[in-house]
Motif scaffolding. Structure first.
Motif, PDB file in Angstrom:
ATOM      1  N   GLU A 292      20.553  -3.717  62.714  1.00 28.15           N
ATOM      2  CA  GLU A 292      21.510  -4.741  63.139  1.00 28.15           C
ATOM      3  C   GLU A 292      21.869  -4.639  64.612  1.00 28.15           C
ATOM      4  N   ASN A 293      21.537  -3.507  65.241  1.00 32.49           N
ATOM      5  CA  ASN A 293      21.790  -3.333  66.680  1.00 32.49           C
ATOM      6  C   ASN A 293      20.526  -3.438  67.516  1.00 32.49           C
TER       7      ASN A 293
ATOM      8  N   SER B  81      18.642  -5.977  68.449  1.00 31.73           N
ATOM      9  CA  SER B  81      18.571  -7.052  69.438  1.00 31.73           C
ATOM     10  C   SER B  81      19.237  -6.650  70.749  1.00 31.73           C
ATOM     11  N   SER B  82      20.436  -6.049  70.683  1.00 29.33           N
ATOM     12  CA  SER B  82      21.127  -5.659  71.910  1.00 29.33           C
ATOM     13  C   SER B  82      20.423  -4.481  72.584  1.00 29.33           C
TER      14      SER B  82
ATOM     15  N   GLU C 151      22.912 -11.455  68.079  1.00 28.32           N
ATOM     16  CA  GLU C 151      23.416 -10.753  66.907  1.00 28.32           C
ATOM     17  C   GLU C 151      24.564 -11.517  66.247  1.00 28.32           C
TER      18      GLU C 151
ATOM     19  N   TRP D  95      19.179 -14.773  65.712  1.00 29.62           N
ATOM     20  CA  TRP D  95      17.999 -14.530  66.549  1.00 29.62           C
ATOM     21  C   TRP D  95      17.253 -15.819  66.882  1.00 29.62           C
TER      22      TRP D  95
ATOM     23  N   PRO E 141      15.400 -11.694  71.390  1.00 33.31           N
ATOM     24  CA  PRO E 141      15.445 -11.363  69.957  1.00 33.31           C
ATOM     25  C   PRO E 141      14.081 -11.300  69.272  1.00 33.31           C
TER      26      PRO E 141
ATOM     27  N   GLN F 267      18.039 -11.631  59.097  1.00 28.96           N
ATOM     28  CA  GLN F 267      18.613 -10.855  60.190  1.00 28.96           C
ATOM     29  C   GLN F 267      19.673  -9.912  59.639  1.00 28.96           C
TER      30      GLN F 267
ATOM     31  N   PHE G 108      23.791 -10.268  59.642  1.00 34.47           N
ATOM     32  CA  PHE G 108      24.101 -11.617  60.142  1.00 34.47           C
ATOM     33  C   PHE G 108      24.141 -12.590  58.991  1.00 34.47           C
TER      34      PHE G 108
END
Length: 426
Positions: A137-138, A140-141, A286, A290, A339, A408, A411
């Protein structure tokens, strides 16, 4: 919270020095990006020959990018990065000494092409480190930060430094300086990542099993339709980035009267913008989703920005301030594709290495196809024909995004929230 989970605005702090290594290494690799095509032309070769050198480089990079994800899981990312950085340094020296140094086109193609195989082994293997050390879940960042430091290296430092050194030591001297940065980046990576957790589940596979896993990086393209569409979108993602680096120096410098240093500073502003936009879109995706970010801001934003990058300078001529506007716009929206690096492993959670290899292959093919499109279209339609081709492909990517089905982690889409609300009401 364990050290491995500590983050700063999405940046995994236990991998900080790995990110720094990427920035330093890609600074050296980026020195040539915005002026090499023009320099090869100055050595007496045609624009098409200069573009072909980049095309061959991109083809080698695509092949290397394809194998890097799986190879990193088989022999560890650290070993793969070490091989990449050593190959880069060796063939960079050969490229400068016997290729550019003697204006030998055959050796330029040979050594530059082989060097193109090296940097993806170093660069993309670090994605494997991130995927296996950061919660899904982290991702993307964390990957937003990855592309941010990539931009700091290849774009900002890699463009600004040559803009000052070229007037002092020339193009060839500047390219020799690149060797120092890549050596430093490689050493930092080898020291800082030596104790970082990396996957071990493939180390004991037989040779046949390893080859099967490597082949999965191709078979996923037709066994998983969402992977195939995602690959197409990722290829289109950086067409303008790699293509404009080849064709725009010819337009800005030769046609509009910008100096090489001015052009490099315009290009550096584009990359400087991506430092912040990569982080921004990685965090926003997030929360917003995405594919929603990729589709509406990446595809549409890049289509409009690509057109602006041509028409604004054409309209205003040698106007440095106005040339910066489309560069900033391009920098904002190219990062909205960040993403996609999280989408691929999410589509194949049991074969993350193979999925990352498909992502890397797609990134490499973008590096190959961008100048290839320029080689084909430039003789017939000049620069505007290439720009329109890139723009049309971004519109195609917009429609392809509709067919990518990915869950995702962490999300909830608006439809999910509606379904839960209806369930609670009933």
């Amino acid at each position: 919270m364990s050290v491995a989970n500590k983050q700063w605005f999405g940046l995994p702090l236990h991998l900080l020095w790995g990110y720094i290594a990427i920035a330093v290494f890609m600074t050296g690799d980026g020195f040539e990006l915005a002026f090499l095509s023009h320099y090869i032309k100055e050595l007496g070769f045609s624009p098409a020959q200069a573009s072909f050198a980049f095309t061959l480089y991109g083809l080698a990079a695509a092949l290397s990018a394809w194998v890097s994800g799986v190879v990193a899981e088989i022999i560890t990312p650290q070993k793969t990065m070490f091989i990449g950085f050593v190959l880069w340094c060796v063939f960079h020296v050969l490229f400068l000494t016997f290729g550019l140094g003697h204006a030998n086109y055959a050796l330029i193609l040979l050594f530059y092409g082989i060097r193109g195989f090296a940097y993806p082994l170093f660069l993309y293997s670090f994605i494997v480190v991130i995927i296996h050390n950061v919660k899904s879940e982290n991702a993307s960042s964390a990957l937003g930060w990855y592309w941010a430091v990539y931009s700091i290296g290849i774009g900002v430092a890699g463009s600004y430094i040559p803009s000052f050194t070229i007037p002092l030591v020339g193009e060839l001297g500047t390219l020799w300086m690149a060797l120092f940065f890549c050596l430093a980046g490689g050493v930092i990576a080898m020291i800082s990542l030596r104790n970082v957790h990396t996957p071990t589940h493939m180390h004991n596979l037989t040779t046949k099993e390893k080859l099967n896993e490597l082949s999965r990086a191709i078979t996923l393209l037709y066994t998983n339709r969402s992977i195939m569409y995602s690959s197409m979108v990722r290829i289109i993602n950086t067409l303008s980035l790699f293509g404009f680096a080849v064709i725009m120096p010819l337009m800005f410098v030769d046609e509009l009267g910008f100096s090489t240093s001015e052009w490099l500073q315009v290009w550096a502003v584009f990359f400087f913008t991506t430092i912040f936009s990569n982080i921004f879109w990685g965090i926003v995706a997030e929360k917003m989703g995405w594919m929603r970010v990729v589709r509406w801001f990446g595809c549409i934003g890049m289509a409009l920005s690509s057109l602006a990058f041509y028409y604004v300078p054409q309209h205003f001529g040698h106007n440095f301030a106005m040339a910066l506007l489309p560069a900033i716009s391009l920098g904002i929206f190219v990062a909205a594709f960040v993403p996609m690096a999280a989408v691929f492993p999410a589509l194949e959670p049991l074969h993350k290495g193979a999925a990352i290899s498909v992502y890397n292959l797609s990134a490499g093919l973008s590096n190959f196809l961008a100048p290839a499109i320029a080689v084909v279209l430039l003789p017939f339609f000049s620069t505007i024909g290439v720009v329109i081709a890139y723009t049309a492909l971004y519109i195609i990517a917009f429609f392809l995004c509709h067919f990518i089905r990915v869950e995702q982690p962490g999300f909830e889409s608006s439809s999910d929230k509606t379904d839960k609300a209806v369930a609670r009401a009933s």
